[in-house]
Design a protein around this motif. Structure first.
Motif, short mmCIF file in Angstrom:
data_model
loop_
_atom_site.label_atom_id
_atom_site.label_comp_id
_atom_site.label_asym_id
_atom_site.label_seq_id
_atom_site.Cartn_x
_atom_site.Cartn_y
_atom_site.Cartn_z
N GLU A 271 -6.92 0.70 -6.74
CA GLU A 271 -5.61 1.03 -7.34
C GLU A 271 -4.48 0.16 -6.82
O GLU A 271 -3.35 0.25 -7.32
N ASP A 272 -4.75 -0.68 -5.82
CA ASP A 272 -3.75 -1.65 -5.37
C ASP A 272 -3.74 -2.90 -6.25
O ASP A 272 -2.87 -3.78 -6.08
N THR A 273 -4.67 -3.00 -7.17
CA THR A 273 -4.74 -4.16 -8.06
C THR A 273 -3.47 -4.26 -8.90
O THR A 273 -3.08 -3.30 -9.58
N ALA A 274 -2.81 -5.41 -8.83
CA ALA A 274 -1.55 -5.61 -9.54
C ALA A 274 -1.07 -7.04 -9.28
O ALA A 274 -1.63 -7.76 -8.43
N VAL A 275 -0.04 -7.42 -10.00
CA VAL A 275 0.69 -8.63 -9.66
C VAL A 275 1.78 -8.21 -8.68
O VAL A 275 2.55 -7.27 -8.96
N TYR A 276 1.83 -8.89 -7.55
CA TYR A 276 2.79 -8.57 -6.51
C TYR A 276 3.94 -9.57 -6.55
O TYR A 276 3.72 -10.80 -6.59
N TYR A 277 5.16 -9.03 -6.51
CA TYR A 277 6.37 -9.84 -6.57
C TYR A 277 7.20 -9.64 -5.31
O TYR A 277 7.36 -8.51 -4.84
N CYS A 278 7.75 -10.72 -4.81
CA CYS A 278 8.75 -10.59 -3.75
C CYS A 278 10.13 -10.72 -4.38
O CYS A 278 10.30 -11.35 -5.42
N ALA A 279 11.10 -10.08 -3.74
CA ALA A 279 12.44 -10.07 -4.26
C ALA A 279 13.43 -10.10 -3.10
O ALA A 279 13.12 -9.65 -1.99
N ASP B 70 4.93 5.66 -0.50
CA ASP B 70 3.95 6.59 0.08
C ASP B 70 2.53 6.11 -0.15
O ASP B 70 1.65 6.32 0.69
N SER B 71 2.29 5.44 -1.26
CA SER B 71 0.94 5.02 -1.61
C SER B 71 0.39 3.94 -0.69
O SER B 71 -0.82 3.72 -0.65
N VAL B 72 1.26 3.24 0.03
CA VAL B 72 0.80 2.16 0.89
C VAL B 72 1.12 2.41 2.36
O VAL B 72 0.70 1.62 3.23
N LYS B 73 1.82 3.47 2.65
CA LYS B 73 2.22 3.76 4.03
C LYS B 73 1.00 3.91 4.91
O LYS B 73 0.03 4.59 4.55
N GLY B 74 1.03 3.23 6.06
CA GLY B 74 -0.10 3.27 6.98
C GLY B 74 -1.15 2.21 6.71
O GLY B 74 -2.05 2.01 7.53
N ARG B 75 -1.06 1.54 5.56
CA ARG B 75 -2.03 0.49 5.22
C ARG B 75 -1.36 -0.89 5.12
O ARG B 75 -1.99 -1.89 5.44
N PHE B 76 -0.14 -0.94 4.66
CA PHE B 76 0.58 -2.20 4.48
C PHE B 76 1.66 -2.34 5.54
O PHE B 76 2.26 -1.35 5.98
N ILE B 77 1.91 -3.59 5.92
CA ILE B 77 2.96 -3.89 6.88
C ILE B 77 3.80 -5.05 6.36
O ILE B 77 3.25 -6.13 6.06
N ILE B 78 5.10 -4.83 6.27
CA ILE B 78 6.01 -5.90 5.86
C ILE B 78 6.66 -6.48 7.11
O ILE B 78 7.00 -5.75 8.05
N GLY C 202 -2.32 -14.12 -2.86
CA GLY C 202 -3.12 -13.18 -3.62
C GLY C 202 -4.54 -13.67 -3.79
O GLY C 202 -4.88 -14.80 -3.44
N GLY C 203 -5.38 -12.78 -4.33
CA GLY C 203 -6.77 -13.15 -4.56
C GLY C 203 -7.62 -11.95 -4.88
O GLY C 203 -7.10 -10.87 -5.16
N LEU C 204 -8.91 -12.16 -4.84
CA LEU C 204 -9.89 -11.12 -5.12
C LEU C 204 -10.51 -10.66 -3.80
O LEU C 204 -10.96 -11.49 -3.00
N VAL C 205 -10.52 -9.37 -3.58
CA VAL C 205 -11.05 -8.82 -2.34
C VAL C 205 -11.77 -7.52 -2.65
O VAL C 205 -11.43 -6.82 -3.62
N GLN C 206 -12.75 -7.20 -1.85
CA GLN C 206 -13.46 -5.94 -2.02
C GLN C 206 -12.65 -4.78 -1.44
O GLN C 206 -11.84 -4.98 -0.52
N ALA C 207 -12.91 -3.62 -1.95
CA ALA C 207 -12.24 -2.43 -1.42
C ALA C 207 -12.50 -2.32 0.09
O ALA C 207 -13.62 -2.56 0.55
N GLY C 208 -11.45 -1.97 0.82
CA GLY C 208 -11.54 -1.91 2.27
C GLY C 208 -11.15 -3.19 2.97
O GLY C 208 -10.96 -3.20 4.19
#
Length: 121
Positions: A88-96, A61-69, A8-14
């Motif tokens: 709007e992607d700003t969040a704490v991301y958890y793996c499970a 749906d909110s990440v489809k086409g932008r994120f790849i797992i 994780g980290g800080l990144v600019q939009a895009g």
């Protein structure tokens, strides 16, 4: 099973980030893996999942086409490549990890500690 999320980290939009989640203490190749996120004041939400073999993936749906797992069972690691990031992607991301492959946080048995992703506008 212990999960350790990073990247994780800080990144600019895009911009882009790649999150990693390293597993230990179990048979990683038997586990379905998911990524979830939680923004301040909001409930934890599903982002993406991948089956134990890597043959099945699913995205919100909110990440489809932008994120790849993806996953590398030889390295006991699952990845989340995040492109075209939005504020709007700003969040704490958890793996499970879990035995069931469902976009429902309650169905996962093991959780990592979370990694903060902040996208500035």
């Amino acid at each position: 099973v212990q999960l350790q999320a990073s990247g994780g980290g800080l990144v600019q939009a895009g911009g882009s980030l790649r999150l990693s989640c390293a597993a230990s203490g179990g048979t990683f190749s038997n586990l379905n893996m998911g990524w979830f996120r939680q923004a301040p004041g909001k409930e934890r939400e599903f982002v993406a999942l991948i089956s134990w073999s890597g043959g099945t993936t699913n995205y919100a749906d909110s990440v489809k086409g932008r994120f790849i797992i993806s996953r590398d069972n030889a390295k006991n690691t699952v990845y989340l490549q995040m492109n075209s990031l939005k504020p709007e992607d700003t969040a704490v991301y958890y793996c499970a990890a879990g035995r069931m492959i469902l976009p429902n946080a309650r169905k996962y048995d093991y959780w990592g500690q979370g990694t903060q992703v902040t996208v500035s506008s």
